[in-house]
Scaffold this motif. Structure first.
Motif, PDB file in Angstrom:
ATOM      1  N   ASN A 215     -29.174  -1.209 -41.971  1.00 11.27           N
ATOM      2  CA  ASN A 215     -29.137  -2.304 -41.154  1.00 11.27           C
ATOM      3  C   ASN A 215     -27.441  -2.844 -40.940  1.00 11.27           C
ATOM      4  OD1 ASN A 215     -31.862  -2.973 -40.441  1.00 11.27           O
ATOM      5  ND2 ASN A 215     -32.275  -3.552 -42.386  1.00 11.27           N
ATOM      6  N   GLN A 216     -27.519  -3.061 -40.026  1.00 14.65           N
ATOM      7  CA  GLN A 216     -25.842  -3.690 -39.544  1.00 14.65           C
ATOM      8  C   GLN A 216     -26.093  -5.164 -39.495  1.00 14.65           C
ATOM      9  OE1 GLN A 216     -23.514  -1.362 -36.656  1.00 14.65           O
ATOM     10  NE2 GLN A 216     -25.392  -1.062 -35.565  1.00 14.65           N
ATOM     11  N   TRP A 217     -25.392  -5.882 -40.679  1.00 16.68           N
ATOM     12  CA  TRP A 217     -25.478  -7.226 -40.730  1.00 16.68           C
ATOM     13  C   TRP A 217     -23.848  -7.746 -40.311  1.00 16.68           C
ATOM     14  CZ3 TRP A 217     -29.980  -9.123 -41.548  1.00 16.68           C
ATOM     15  CH2 TRP A 217     -30.750  -8.548 -42.314  1.00 16.68           C
ATOM     16  N   PRO A 218     -23.709  -8.683 -39.873  1.00 15.60           N
ATOM     17  CA  PRO A 218     -22.324  -9.108 -39.063  1.00 15.60           C
ATOM     18  C   PRO A 218     -21.860  -9.857 -40.142  1.00 15.60           C
ATOM     19  CG  PRO A 218     -24.172 -10.528 -38.363  1.00 15.60           C
ATOM     20  CD  PRO A 218     -24.766  -9.455 -38.993  1.00 15.60           C
ATOM     21  N   GLN A 219     -20.340  -9.541 -40.131  1.00 11.19           N
ATOM     22  CA  GLN A 219     -19.475 -10.383 -41.212  1.00 11.19           C
ATOM     23  C   GLN A 219     -19.393 -11.801 -40.846  1.00 11.19           C
ATOM     24  OE1 GLN A 219     -18.404  -8.723 -43.945  1.00 11.19           O
ATOM     25  NE2 GLN A 219     -19.594  -7.177 -43.395  1.00 11.19           N
ATOM     26  N   ASN A 220     -19.511 -12.144 -39.517  1.00 12.86           N
ATOM     27  CA  ASN A 220     -19.398 -13.523 -39.179  1.00 12.86           C
ATOM     28  C   ASN A 220     -20.598 -13.830 -38.098  1.00 12.86           C
ATOM     29  OD1 ASN A 220     -18.229 -16.171 -38.473  1.00 12.86           O
ATOM     30  ND2 ASN A 220     -17.050 -15.182 -36.721  1.00 12.86           N
ATOM     31  N   PRO A 221     -21.372 -14.903 -38.481  1.00 12.74           N
ATOM     32  CA  PRO A 221     -20.991 -16.016 -39.552  1.00 12.74           C
ATOM     33  C   PRO A 221     -21.169 -15.692 -40.884  1.00 12.74           C
ATOM     34  CG  PRO A 221     -22.547 -16.672 -37.889  1.00 12.74           C
ATOM     35  CD  PRO A 221     -22.635 -15.322 -37.698  1.00 12.74           C
TER      36      PRO A 221
ATOM     37  N   TYR B 106     -18.397 -11.789 -26.835  1.00 11.21           N
ATOM     38  CA  TYR B 106     -19.335 -10.522 -26.857  1.00 11.21           C
ATOM     39  C   TYR B 106     -18.757  -9.270 -27.628  1.00 11.21           C
ATOM     40  CZ  TYR B 106     -21.069  -6.044 -24.614  1.00 11.21           C
ATOM     41  OH  TYR B 106     -21.383  -4.783 -24.438  1.00 11.21           O
ATOM     42  N   GLU B 107     -17.275  -9.222 -27.549  1.00 12.60           N
ATOM     43  CA  GLU B 107     -16.659  -8.361 -28.360  1.00 12.60           C
ATOM     44  C   GLU B 107     -16.788  -8.461 -29.970  1.00 12.60           C
ATOM     45  OE1 GLU B 107     -15.024  -8.942 -24.458  1.00 12.60           O
ATOM     46  OE2 GLU B 107     -15.218 -10.600 -26.146  1.00 12.60           O
ATOM     47  N   GLU B 108     -17.150  -9.633 -30.373  1.00 14.93           N
ATOM     48  CA  GLU B 108     -17.428  -9.793 -31.733  1.00 14.93           C
ATOM     49  C   GLU B 108     -18.895  -9.273 -32.130  1.00 14.93           C
ATOM     50  OE1 GLU B 108     -16.876 -10.998 -35.730  1.00 14.93           O
ATOM     51  OE2 GLU B 108     -15.344 -10.841 -34.215  1.00 14.93           O
ATOM     52  N   LYS B 109     -19.889  -9.694 -31.210  1.00 16.17           N
ATOM     53  CA  LYS B 109     -21.067  -9.181 -31.494  1.00 16.17           C
ATOM     54  C   LYS B 109     -21.308  -7.777 -31.432  1.00 16.17           C
ATOM     55  CE  LYS B 109     -22.653 -12.099 -28.222  1.00 16.17           C
ATOM     56  NZ  LYS B 109     -23.490 -13.166 -27.157  1.00 16.17           N
ATOM     57  N   THR B 110     -20.634  -7.248 -30.541  1.00 14.03           N
ATOM     58  CA  THR B 110     -20.810  -5.454 -30.207  1.00 14.03           C
ATOM     59  C   THR B 110     -20.237  -4.833 -31.580  1.00 14.03           C
ATOM     60  OG1 THR B 110     -18.614  -5.539 -29.002  1.00 14.03           O
ATOM     61  CG2 THR B 110     -21.082  -5.569 -27.742  1.00 14.03           C
ATOM     62  N   LYS B 111     -19.527  -5.428 -32.473  1.00 16.79           N
ATOM     63  CA  LYS B 111     -18.988  -4.744 -33.724  1.00 16.79           C
ATOM     64  C   LYS B 111     -20.390  -4.050 -34.462  1.00 16.79           C
ATOM     65  CE  LYS B 111     -14.670  -7.542 -34.427  1.00 16.79           C
ATOM     66  NZ  LYS B 111     -13.964  -8.497 -35.476  1.00 16.79           N
ATOM     67  N   ILE B 112     -21.488  -4.651 -34.126  1.00 20.49           N
ATOM     68  CA  ILE B 112     -22.696  -4.352 -34.776  1.00 20.49           C
ATOM     69  C   ILE B 112     -23.828  -3.614 -33.662  1.00 20.49           C
ATOM     70  CG2 ILE B 112     -22.268  -5.538 -36.806  1.00 20.49           C
ATOM     71  CD1 ILE B 112     -24.715  -7.222 -35.778  1.00 20.49           C
ATOM     72  N   LYS B 113     -23.078  -3.017 -32.689  1.00 16.61           N
ATOM     73  CA  LYS B 113     -23.643  -2.461 -31.376  1.00 16.61           C
ATOM     74  C   LYS B 113     -24.975  -1.403 -31.921  1.00 16.61           C
ATOM     75  CE  LYS B 113     -23.246  -0.580 -26.901  1.00 16.61           C
ATOM     76  NZ  LYS B 113     -24.083  -1.547 -26.487  1.00 16.61           N
ATOM     77  N   MET B 114     -26.116  -1.783 -31.314  1.00 22.10           N
ATOM     78  CA  MET B 114     -27.166  -0.893 -31.629  1.00 22.10           C
ATOM     79  C   MET B 114     -26.842   0.525 -30.760  1.00 22.10           C
ATOM     80  SD  MET B 114     -31.076  -0.907 -30.053  1.00 22.10           S
ATOM     81  CE  MET B 114     -31.557  -2.100 -31.166  1.00 22.10           C
ATOM     82  N   THR B 115     -27.277   1.670 -31.362  1.00 22.70           N
ATOM     83  CA  THR B 115     -27.117   2.771 -30.599  1.00 22.70           C
ATOM     84  C   THR B 115     -28.315   3.759 -31.346  1.00 22.70           C
ATOM     85  OG1 THR B 115     -25.652   3.983 -32.278  1.00 22.70           O
ATOM     86  CG2 THR B 115     -24.593   2.778 -30.380  1.00 22.70           C
ATOM     87  N   PRO B 116     -28.733   4.995 -30.705  1.00 21.80           N
ATOM     88  CA  PRO B 116     -29.536   5.617 -31.423  1.00 21.80           C
ATOM     89  C   PRO B 116     -28.967   6.417 -32.749  1.00 21.80           C
ATOM     90  CG  PRO B 116     -29.620   6.284 -29.264  1.00 21.80           C
ATOM     91  CD  PRO B 116     -28.512   5.232 -29.504  1.00 21.80           C
ATOM     92  N   ALA B 117     -27.480   6.401 -32.988  1.00 19.57           N
ATOM     93  CA  ALA B 117     -26.812   6.895 -34.122  1.00 19.57           C
ATOM     94  C   ALA B 117     -27.124   5.738 -35.184  1.00 19.57           C
ATOM     95  CB  ALA B 117     -25.238   7.141 -33.832  1.00 19.57           C
ATOM     96  N   THR B 118     -27.384   4.405 -34.927  1.00 18.47           N
ATOM     97  CA  THR B 118     -27.582   3.599 -36.258  1.00 18.47           C
ATOM     98  C   THR B 118     -29.054   3.342 -36.351  1.00 18.47           C
ATOM     99  OG1 THR B 118     -27.842   1.866 -34.493  1.00 18.47           O
ATOM    100  CG2 THR B 118     -25.745   2.472 -35.323  1.00 18.47           C
ATOM    101  N   GLY B 119     -29.829   4.512 -35.964  1.00 17.46           N
ATOM    102  CA  GLY B 119     -31.154   4.238 -36.422  1.00 17.46           C
ATOM    103  C   GLY B 119     -31.886   3.100 -35.447  1.00 17.46           C
ATOM    104  N   PHE B 120     -31.223   2.716 -34.183  1.00 19.86           N
ATOM    105  CA  PHE B 120     -31.646   1.929 -33.377  1.00 19.86           C
ATOM    106  C   PHE B 120     -31.605   0.336 -34.366  1.00 19.86           C
ATOM    107  CE2 PHE B 120     -33.370   5.451 -31.472  1.00 19.86           C
ATOM    108  CZ  PHE B 120     -33.097   5.437 -30.269  1.00 19.86           C
ATOM    109  N   ARG B 121     -30.674   0.236 -34.890  1.00 20.78           N
ATOM    110  CA  ARG B 121     -30.423  -0.917 -35.659  1.00 20.78           C
ATOM    111  C   ARG B 121     -29.205  -1.805 -35.069  1.00 20.78           C
ATOM    112  NH1 ARG B 121     -32.827   2.490 -39.063  1.00 20.78           N
ATOM    113  NH2 ARG B 121     -34.051   1.639 -40.749  1.00 20.78           N
ATOM    114  N   GLY B 122     -29.180  -3.096 -35.103  1.00 15.99           N
ATOM    115  CA  GLY B 122     -27.896  -3.859 -34.528  1.00 15.99           C
ATOM    116  C   GLY B 122     -28.033  -4.554 -33.371  1.00 15.99           C
ATOM    117  N   TYR B 123     -27.044  -4.886 -32.756  1.00 19.08           N
ATOM    118  CA  TYR B 123     -26.941  -5.940 -31.512  1.00 19.08           C
ATOM    119  C   TYR B 123     -27.235  -5.168 -30.174  1.00 19.08           C
ATOM    120  CZ  TYR B 123     -25.234  -9.255 -28.053  1.00 19.08           C
ATOM    121  OH  TYR B 123     -24.868  -9.866 -26.947  1.00 19.08           O
ATOM    122  N   GLN B 124     -28.177  -5.921 -29.420  1.00 19.92           N
ATOM    123  CA  GLN B 124     -28.328  -5.592 -28.171  1.00 19.92           C
ATOM    124  C   GLN B 124     -28.201  -6.585 -27.219  1.00 19.92           C
ATOM    125  OE1 GLN B 124     -32.886  -5.114 -28.487  1.00 19.92           O
ATOM    126  NE2 GLN B 124     -32.535  -3.355 -27.572  1.00 19.92           N
ATOM    127  N   ARG B 125     -27.367  -6.497 -26.320  1.00 21.50           N
ATOM    128  CA  ARG B 125     -26.800  -7.446 -25.039  1.00 21.50           C
ATOM    129  C   ARG B 125     -28.054  -7.684 -24.247  1.00 21.50           C
ATOM    130  NH1 ARG B 125     -22.305  -5.175 -21.441  1.00 21.50           N
ATOM    131  NH2 ARG B 125     -22.419  -7.380 -20.402  1.00 21.50           N
TER     132      ARG B 125
END
Length: 363
Positions: A132-138, A75-94
């Protein structure tokens, strides 16, 4: 105008794609047969499978596999691209952060949108500004999805050169590969050209001010199977994604093979299964196309319930109108035959934002 359909039709769209930019496409017998099937599917169910779409099976599998590998990360790795209103609602949602009609959904996701620069759509688009927030991993996650998006939308980035061009043979090989990519590109637009004909319009009906500069949305979604995920019990008939309609023109769904979870509601209120058909994409009508068709075509309610013990991945691409377009019924003999205009003008961007800001709860 959905009916009491009991199954979802399968349409081979290869004749349409082959002639989609031919000035005489509306006279081609193969195209006209595809148009007939599109019209029937859009009128009766609002859902259909497409085969012969030109996206390689290897890429369909690759985008699902790399998405699954991301969701398997801590989970800690996935939330490196966590979605918030500040990201324009882009990123990861748990899990349970996405909400449908007030009820948390049993899925996790990465949400992506066409990138919106500051002031691009004025005050209308301010909420959606961001990259857009693209993960570095994978590894190669961004490159893989940029290729996939290029085939769906036709927005091709400068081509990557996969080998050194040290001879004329290498140059010809590279150019040939890139030409094949161009030919397969713009899948959603080409299907929409067929739908335009089905509505009695010209193939260009959804170009220009309507969808000549289309917005797009992509959701990479993971639905846990019946198990315990991060301390959350996933029980039989838990709703992976609650009943909803899609917002734009046309949705292209690439779903996991072997897991039956998507359900579509018919006119009588019965939920009809849309099981995976290997090598196909599931297409469905969005709210904006329902308006354009003056209600002839239905943006049908659908939901996801994953009763399998297996984790299910889907890659969902939404092809939309221009962001700032005011949508109203198009004027053709078919839409006129359905009576007076049944819908007021609706600005797509306003419709999208009204959904986005109410579909997310920050935990």
């Amino acid at each position: 105008m959905a009916t009491d359909f009991s199954s979802i039709p399968i349409i081979d769209i290869s004749p349409l794609l082959a002639k989609s930019d031919d000035p005489k496409m509306a006279e081609d017998p193969g195209v006209l047969e595809v148009v007939r099937q599109l019209d029937k599917a859009c009128t009766e169910a609002g859902f259909f499978y497409v085969k012969g779409h030109g996206i390689p099976d290897t890429l369909l599998k690759e985008v699902k596999d790399i998405t699954r590998r991301f969701f398997e990360l801590p989970y800690e790795e996935k939330t490196k691209i966590k979605m918030t209103p500040a990201t324009g609602f882009r990123g990861y949602q748990r899990i349970r952060e996405n909400i449908t009609k007030g009820v948390p959904d049993m899925h996790e996701a990465i949400d992506c949108y066409r990138e919106v620069t500051k002031g691009m759509y004025g005050d209308l688009g301010k909420v959606m500004e961001g990259r857009n927030q693209w993960p570095q991993n994978p590894p190669k996650f961004k490159i893989t999805f940029e290729e996939y998006l290029s085939l769906c939308t036709g927005m091709l980035s400068p081509p990557l050169i996969p080998f050194p061009i040290t001879s004329p043979v290498h140059a010809v090989k590279f150019l040939f590969s890139y030409m094949l990519l161009l030919i397969r590109a713009e899948l959603a637009r080409k299907i929409m050209r067929g739908i335009a004909l089905a509505l009695g319009g010209s193939p260009d009906e959804f170009e220009g001010q309507r969808a000549g500069d289309p917005f797009w949305v992509m959701r990479l979604i993971g639905y846990p199977g019946q198990s315990t995920v991060n301390g959350t019990n996933v029980l039989k008939n838990d709703i992976g994604c609650g009943a909803h309609t899609d917002y734009g023109l046309l949705t292209l769904l690439n779903q996991d093979d072997g897991i039956n979870a998507l359900q579509v509601r018919n006119k009588s209120g019965n939920w009809i299964s849309a099981p995976p058909v290997p090598g196909s994409l599931v297409c469905n009508i969005g709210d904006m196309l329902k308006i354009y068709s003056n209600g002839l075509y239905e943006s049908t309610l659908h939901q996801v319930i994953n009763n399998s013990p297996k984790y299910r991945v889907s890659v969902v691409y939404f092809y939309e109108t221009n962001f700032d377009t005011a949508v109203e019924p198009i004027d053709t003999f078919k839409t006129r035959a359905n009576g007076s205009k049944k819908f007021d003008r609706q600005v797509y961007g306003e419709h999208l934002i009204s959904k986005v800001v109410t579909n997310f709860v920050q935990q």
